[in-house]
Write an enzyme that holds these catalytic residues in place. Structure first.
Site, short mmCIF file in Angstrom:
data_model
loop_
_atom_site.label_atom_id
_atom_site.label_comp_id
_atom_site.label_asym_id
_atom_site.label_seq_id
_atom_site.Cartn_x
_atom_site.Cartn_y
_atom_site.Cartn_z
N ASP A 8 13.40 52.74 1.02
CA ASP A 8 14.11 51.41 0.65
C ASP A 8 14.52 50.60 1.50
O ASP A 8 14.13 50.31 2.56
CB ASP A 8 15.60 52.85 1.65
CG ASP A 8 16.00 53.54 0.80
OD1 ASP A 8 15.34 54.24 -0.17
OD2 ASP A 8 17.26 54.59 0.79
N ASP A 129 24.25 59.76 -9.14
CA ASP A 129 24.31 60.27 -7.31
C ASP A 129 25.89 60.25 -7.15
O ASP A 129 27.10 59.57 -8.00
CB ASP A 129 24.67 58.27 -6.92
CG ASP A 129 23.04 58.38 -6.83
OD1 ASP A 129 22.44 58.61 -7.08
OD2 ASP A 129 23.07 56.73 -7.54
#
Length: 240
Positions: A8, A129
């Site tokens: 990330d 998500d």
């Protein structure tokens, strides 16, 4: 099962978040290019890269770094974070990225997702998500009233071949993946499924593989050394 080490990106660094909370950020490597190369050297065959700056801004921010990561690692990469227009999809795929992940826009702009799938086929991955079973968007800041399973079925109808499912409540927590939700998805949609969020051990990876999933994403557990790259290589080769 394909296992994707996760990187990330925030402010040019590799970070991990806790339950998607940008205020609970830990820098795990200041050099994402070195991190990508290290994963590949240790046996990774595919990287999962998220542009967290892009997720917040709604446009690709870290493409140059991501290109350098791919060049250093010499393995395929899939990239998500802020990809909300066809121009951005073109931008990534024409620059050599192997697959792009469309997240928020999969819910908010289904026509865009459909057009991207028609143009690029398997190079388009849908990211779902969810928090408490409901889909979250815009860097996980907004939670909708759409269930994860309903959105997965919509994705399948528009021709999506691969879905990444992230249980936000488990992401970065090392509490184990949501096997129940993954099994529910596996039962109701016939696309390739990648599990994300909560993986804490080799046993978690083995449990996901036993569900018959296409893939799983490993993040914090790798950086904490709860899972080794040799674990990943071995689990990838086990036939369930």
């Amino acid at each position: 099962m394909q296992i994707f080490p996760a990187i990330d990106l925030k402010n040019g660094q590799c970070v991990r978040l806790f339950q998607g909370d940008f205020s609970k950020k830990t820098v795990v490597n200041e050099d994402p290019i070195a991190q990508a190369k290290a994963f590949a050297t240790d046996g990774a065959t595919y990287l999962h890269i998220v542009d967290l700056d892009g997720a917040l801004e709604g446009r690709p921010i870290n493409l140059e770094i991501i290109q350098r990561m791919k060049k250093a690692a010499k393995i395929p990469v899939q990239v998500g974070g802020g990809i909300r227009s066809m121009a951005q999809v073109d931008y990534y795929l024409e620059s050599g990225i192997d697959r792009v992940i469309i997240g928020s826009a999969a819910l908010t702009d289904p026509d865009f997702l459909r057009a991207a799938v028609q143009k690029y086929g398997a190079k388009i991955v849908a990211g779902i998500d969810a928090k408490n079973g409901f889909v979250a968007t815009r860097g996980w800041l907004d939670v909708s009233q759409v269930s994860y399973l309903d959105l997965a079925k919509r994705m399948e109808k528009v021709g999506v071949e691969t879905i990444i499912y992230t249980d936000i409540s488990r992401d970065g927590t090392l509490t184990g993946p949501n096997l129940e939700q993954m099994a529910n998805l596996k039962e109701h949609v016939k696309v390739s499924l990648i599990a994300s969020g909560g993986v804490s051990s080799r046993a978690d990876l083995e449990a996901l593989a036993q569900l018959g999933l296409y893939g799983a994403i490993a993040g914090k557990a790798l950086y904490n050394h709860d899972i080794s790259m040799s674990d990943i290589v071995e689990v990838e080769q086990i036939a369930y």
